[in-house]
Write an enzyme that holds these catalytic residues in place. Structure first.
Site, short mmCIF file in Angstrom:
data_model
loop_
_atom_site.label_atom_id
_atom_site.label_comp_id
_atom_site.label_asym_id
_atom_site.label_seq_id
_atom_site.Cartn_x
_atom_site.Cartn_y
_atom_site.Cartn_z
CB SER A 1 -34.00 -12.80 31.08
OG SER A 1 -33.40 -13.20 29.88
N GLY B 1 7.08 6.89 -5.54
CA GLY B 1 8.41 6.60 -5.04
C GLY B 1 8.92 5.23 -5.43
CB VAL C 1 -23.73 -13.91 29.48
CG1 VAL C 1 -22.33 -14.08 30.07
CG2 VAL C 1 -24.60 -15.10 29.83
N PRO D 1 -29.66 -12.74 23.14
CG PRO D 1 -28.98 -14.51 21.79
CD PRO D 1 -29.94 -13.38 21.86
N GLY E 1 -26.41 -6.71 26.36
CA GLY E 1 -25.49 -6.62 27.49
C GLY E 1 -24.83 -7.95 27.75
N GLY F 1 9.60 4.36 -8.42
CA GLY F 1 10.61 4.56 -9.46
C GLY F 1 10.05 4.56 -10.87
CE LYS F 2 4.14 5.62 -10.60
NZ LYS F 2 4.58 5.66 -9.19
CB SER F 3 9.04 9.52 -12.96
OG SER F 3 7.66 9.79 -12.94
CB SER G 1 -2.73 3.97 -12.80
OG SER G 1 -1.49 3.35 -13.01
#
Lengths: 645, 265
Positions: A29, A466, A24, A100, A22, A468-470, A537
């Site tokens: 205590s 998207g 301080v 603490p 909890g 642009g690989k293909s 990939s």
């Protein structure tokens, strides 16, 4: 040695560890002092000694002096380090762990709380939920503590008001609810005057629930995970005499003599000949979670500290990437790209922080994207390792599902592991057959290259959906073909319908899909074709495997475009679906993409037009596939078959 | 199914095996009392009957004769490496310490000499959290600087059974495998396992030693417990602190803290 006898007292129940956390000054205590005093747990003269100390120091009586053993703690009236103290309830022995509350000592709070079976979260009825209340609650959640009791302290300061109690209860429960914690009880108390702790309060007749001491007896210690699959991390291998003993503690499950075990990550197998404990009467048939044992095996297989023994059917996951929900205790911030050592059960490995996915503000639970995690912050981080790690997701196995992070000499953080969206590498790693022998071709690659006027190659395009690989691959194929070259594009459309028709879209299936593409591309390259592949990939490990399959002439091309651009393009409408939650584990949205560290070529389609990109890649390919194609080799003498003797 | 003593034992074995694997060279402080003798027993359990590092006595020459007798008998009976380190005389101690604390400090100095000479990197010590409030704040793996001092204001993080096992040159680590045991647990285990003890723990003429220290600074407590079973029964109800017979603890408010800070066990 006399026969062992279980004494009556040894039947005592296992102890319950309860951590008090909890903000301080909310009265942790004092609560502990009261609990000990009310249960008569003080040693003779201790109370008088405390009173004397207070008088000598001329300060009002402080219960906390009981626990704050260091002079420095008493001088400053602040708990620096965690402590443990025993007391007894009606049912059992308890260890109270004092933690603490000061932000500066979070490291010590964690060191205490991690030992607990249950937690008491102390909230000041007057002040309500504060910064450390939340931070501590969040840590309880990360530490996997499910048994949480909220003690609303200092009810005397709010005139025992039911209304105020309800208000702060609601505030506390709302926060806990958001992080997935449900308190078992919320108890209004006054620690100072001992109300609702060991005796009911006359000032709060409206409270119908149990007093703290009774509620503690409804909790139970976290039982050993005997029901879970076997995990035995190897601690050491001993050869004190001729016998080799594999030593370790069973973290979950049960091992029996005669069981066949698999050791991860090496995947070596052996059968348990005996379970060893010194001075044990008779043979041990089985041992379960929590037991420190030794094993002897039927095979002299190589086993080392850090290996994890399990049964074959329920082995841990193998991976070189994992996500972790971490708390950071280091003085220096954790940063993306830095290397750290981790300890995972008994294994040590070096990892790189691949990405900091989110930094969590425990105050309002908001998430921020940042490139560093500061001291005492919580975050979600993706780690990558060079070697294969054997681990479990935390939700499946607590002990193999968490790790600590080391910097220099110190433990600077801890994290619980998630493998969501990440594949298990075990299935493909060891599926290989042993009975395949390579048959040498009579034709060499040089001969093919000479006929075609170019060598074969694998040109591996990787990038977000998207990016642009293909588009690039098809255009490049066209350009190369028109130059009279042998070329072909592998992409999702022509692979998914046939070669990989049996695969779905789980992380494992995606990995297998890429593995097959890599192998096929390698064969086509050997056959002399310039093979272009167009797959997201996302994982470095998968691309590395494709590179290994190809051997030489593998070129990794990073088709780069930022997520925003890709999402704007969205040629197949996939991003829209993914954002709507219709596609789980979509790369870039809900599943990570690991950009190549050293691509052979990088083309940025966000800043360059299609033609420019095509030209870059084509020139790159031409420079590489023509270099060693020598027309003199266009025909090849077939070497004569060797005459048999 | 493991009972609670089995659980305590298993955790201690785990700690001992971690220490033996990670820290070399390793030694153990054997005071010949009930705790460190139970710990020696646990070492034999952890290492399948072997004791793979030396047992060390920090000898002030002030132990009770029964202690020396018991020591020689066990060494002969069990067989292991033993180092008897003679501690420097009291005159060489910090004279600002109260007299009994000063006597106890001799062991701290003996340990420093030993580590300096033999180069131990790890020292196994049989202290327990429930003995004393300073010890309650200890870690299982607790680093000490070259001169043995304990930086208790900045202790390493320690959780999930992961310990600090690497250190810069010049530091050594104290390893506390029975930190989580209570006095009563030690006795129950000693009884169950039939571990030998110095007979001074058993009452004679209405007195027994509850905690064994040097004869000049330890006094027996009143008790009629003449068997281990009776000791256990006594502990179940006592309100006397275990170290009530250790005079140095209560000389001044911080005398034990000063001792521990500078390297006392």
């Amino acid at each position: 040695m006399a026969k062992k006898e279980k004494t009556e007292s040894a039947q005592e129940l296992a102890k319950l560890g309860v951590v008090i956390v909890g903000h301080v000054d909310h009265g942790k205590s004092t609560l502990i002092g009261r609990l000990l005093y009310d249960t008569g747990s003080f040693m003779e003269g201790k109370y008088e000694e405390l009173k004397e100390v207070c008088e000598r120091r001329n300060v009002p009586f402080e219960w906390s002096f009981l626990l704050d053993a260091f002079q420095a703690e008493r001088d400053q009236a602040v708990t620096i380090d965690t402590t443990q103290i025993w007391f007894k309830t009606k049912a059992r022995s308890c260890v109270i762990i004092d933690a603490p509350g000061h932000r500066e000592f979070l490291k010590n709070m964690v060191s205490g709380a991690a030992f607990a079976d249950a937690a008491i979260l102390v909230v000041d009825a007057k002040e309500g939920v504060r910064e450390q209340t939340k931070r501590h609650a969040y840590l309880l959640h990360l530490l996997g503590l499910k048994q949480v009791i909220v003690v609303m302290n200092k009810m005397d300061l709010v005139s025992y008001s039911e209304e105020r109690f309800n208000e702060v209860s609601a505030e506390t429960e709302a926060y806990l609810g958001e992080i997935g914690l449900t308190p078992l009880h919320v108890i209004p108390v006054s620690a100072r005057s001992g109300e609702n702790i060991a005796a009911p309060s006359e000032n709060m007749p409206w409270y119908m629930g149990g007093i703290l001491l009774d509620v503690l007896d409804t909790l139970s210690p976290i039982p050993p995970a005997t029901e879970r699959p076997l995990r035995l991390p190897v601690q050491d291998v001993y050869r004190f005499d001729e016998t080799r003993i594999i030593a370790g503690r069973i973290e979950s499950g049960v091992v029996k003599a005669g069981d066949t075990l698999v050791f991860s990550p090496s995947n070596r197998q052996a059968t348990v000949v005996s379970i060893e404990k010194w001075n044990s009467p008779g043979k041990i048939a089985a041992a379960g979670a929590g037991e420190s044992i030794g094993l002897t095996l039927d095979q002299p297989i190589y086993v080392a500290r850090g290996d994890v023994a399990s049964h074959e059917k329920q082995a841990p996951m193998l991976t070189n990437i994992f996500r972790a929900n971490i708390f950071w205790l280091g003085k220096k911030p954790l940063k993306a790209g830095l290397n750290y050592k981790i300890k995972l059960a008994t294994h040590e490995a070096t990892v790189t922080v691949q990405s900091i996915d989110r930094v969590i503000n425990t105050d309002d639970l908001s998430r921020a994207e940042r490139d560093s995690v500061q001291t005492n912050e919580m975050a979600e981080v993706t780690f990558r390792s060079r070697e294969l790690l054997a681990l479990d997701p935390y939700l499946e196995n607590v002990k193999l599902g968490r790790c600590v992070v080391i910097e220099n000499y110190d433990i600077v953080g801890g994290g619980i592991i998630s493998m969501e969206g990440l594949p298990d590498l075990r299935q493909t790693m060891y599926a290989k057959q042993d009975n395949i022998y390579a048959v040498d071709h009579l034709l060499t690659g040089d001969a093919r290259a000479a006929r075609n006027g170019h060598t074969g190659a694998v040109v591996w395009l990787t990038g977000l959906s998207g990016a642009g690989k293909s588009t690039l691959a098809m255009r490049i194929e066209n350009v190369l073909f028109n130059r009279g070259m042998q070329t072909y594009v592998l992409d999702g459309d022509n692979v998914r319908t046939g070669l990989c028709a049996d695969l779905g879209f789980t992380p494992e299936a995606r990995m297998e899909n890429i593995r097959r593409v890599g192998e096929v591309a390698a064969l086509m390259s050997n056959a002399g074709l310039i093979t272009l592949t167009a797959f997201i990939s996302p994982f470095q490990a998968d691309r590395r495997k494709a590179r290994d399959a190809a051997g030489t002439r593998f070129y990794e091309i990073y088709v780069k475009a930022d997520l925003e651009t890709c999402e704007k393009r969205d040629p197949k409408g996939l991003y829209k679906k993914a954002r709507a939650g219709k596609i789980p584990e979509f790369t870039g949205i809900s599943s990570p993409y690991e950009p190549p560290e050293n691509p052979d070529l990088e083309v940025d389609t966000a800043t360059h037009g299609v033609d420019a990109c095509v030209e870059m890649v084509v020139n790159f390919i031409l420079d590489r596939v023509r270099a060693d194609a020598n027309p003199a080799n266009a025909t090849q003498q077939i070497p004569p078959a060797k005459a048999k003797a | 199914m493991q009972d609670y003593l089995d659980e305590l034992e298993s955790q201690s074995i785990y700690t001992l095996r971690e220490a033996y694997n990670r820290i070399k060279p390793l030694g153990m402080l054997w005071s010949i009392g009930k705790d460190s003798t139970a710990l020696l027993w646990l070492i034999r359990k952890a290492f399948f009957g072997h004791v793979p590092f030396p047992m060390i006595q920090l000898d002030t020459g002030m132990e009770l004769p029964e202690v020396y007798e018991f020591r020689d008998w066990i060494i002969k009976e069990w067989g292991f490496d033993f180092i008897c380190e003679q501690c420097p005389p009291e005159e060489e101690m910090d004279q600002t310490l109260p007299p009994n604390t000063r006597a106890a400090a001799r062991k701290t100095e003996g340990l420093k000499n030993l580590i300096g000479r033999e180069g131990f990197k790890g020292m196994i010590v049989g202290i327990r959290r429930d003995e004393q409030s300073m010890r309650a704040k200890e870690r299982v793996f607790s680093p000490r600087s070259f001169d043995g001092t304990w930086d208790y204001k900045d202790q390493p993080a320690e959780f999930w059974d992961q310990y600090k096992t690497e250190f810069p040159e010049g530091t050594h680590v104290r390893i506390h495998p029975i930190l989580h045991w209570r006095e009563i647990d030690i006795w129950r285990y000693t009884l169950r396992e039939n571990i030998p003890i110095v007979p001074l723990y058993l009452a004679r003429d209405g007195k027994r030693y509850r905690s064994l220290g040097e004869k000049n600074i330890t006094v027996p407590v009143e008790s009629n417990a003449s068997t281990i079973e009776e000791i256990i029964a006594e502990l179940e109800t006592t309100k006397q602190s275990e170290r009530a017979g250790r005079t140095m603890d209560s000389e001044t408010e911080d005398s034990f803290e000063r001792l521990r800070r500078s390297g006392y066990m």
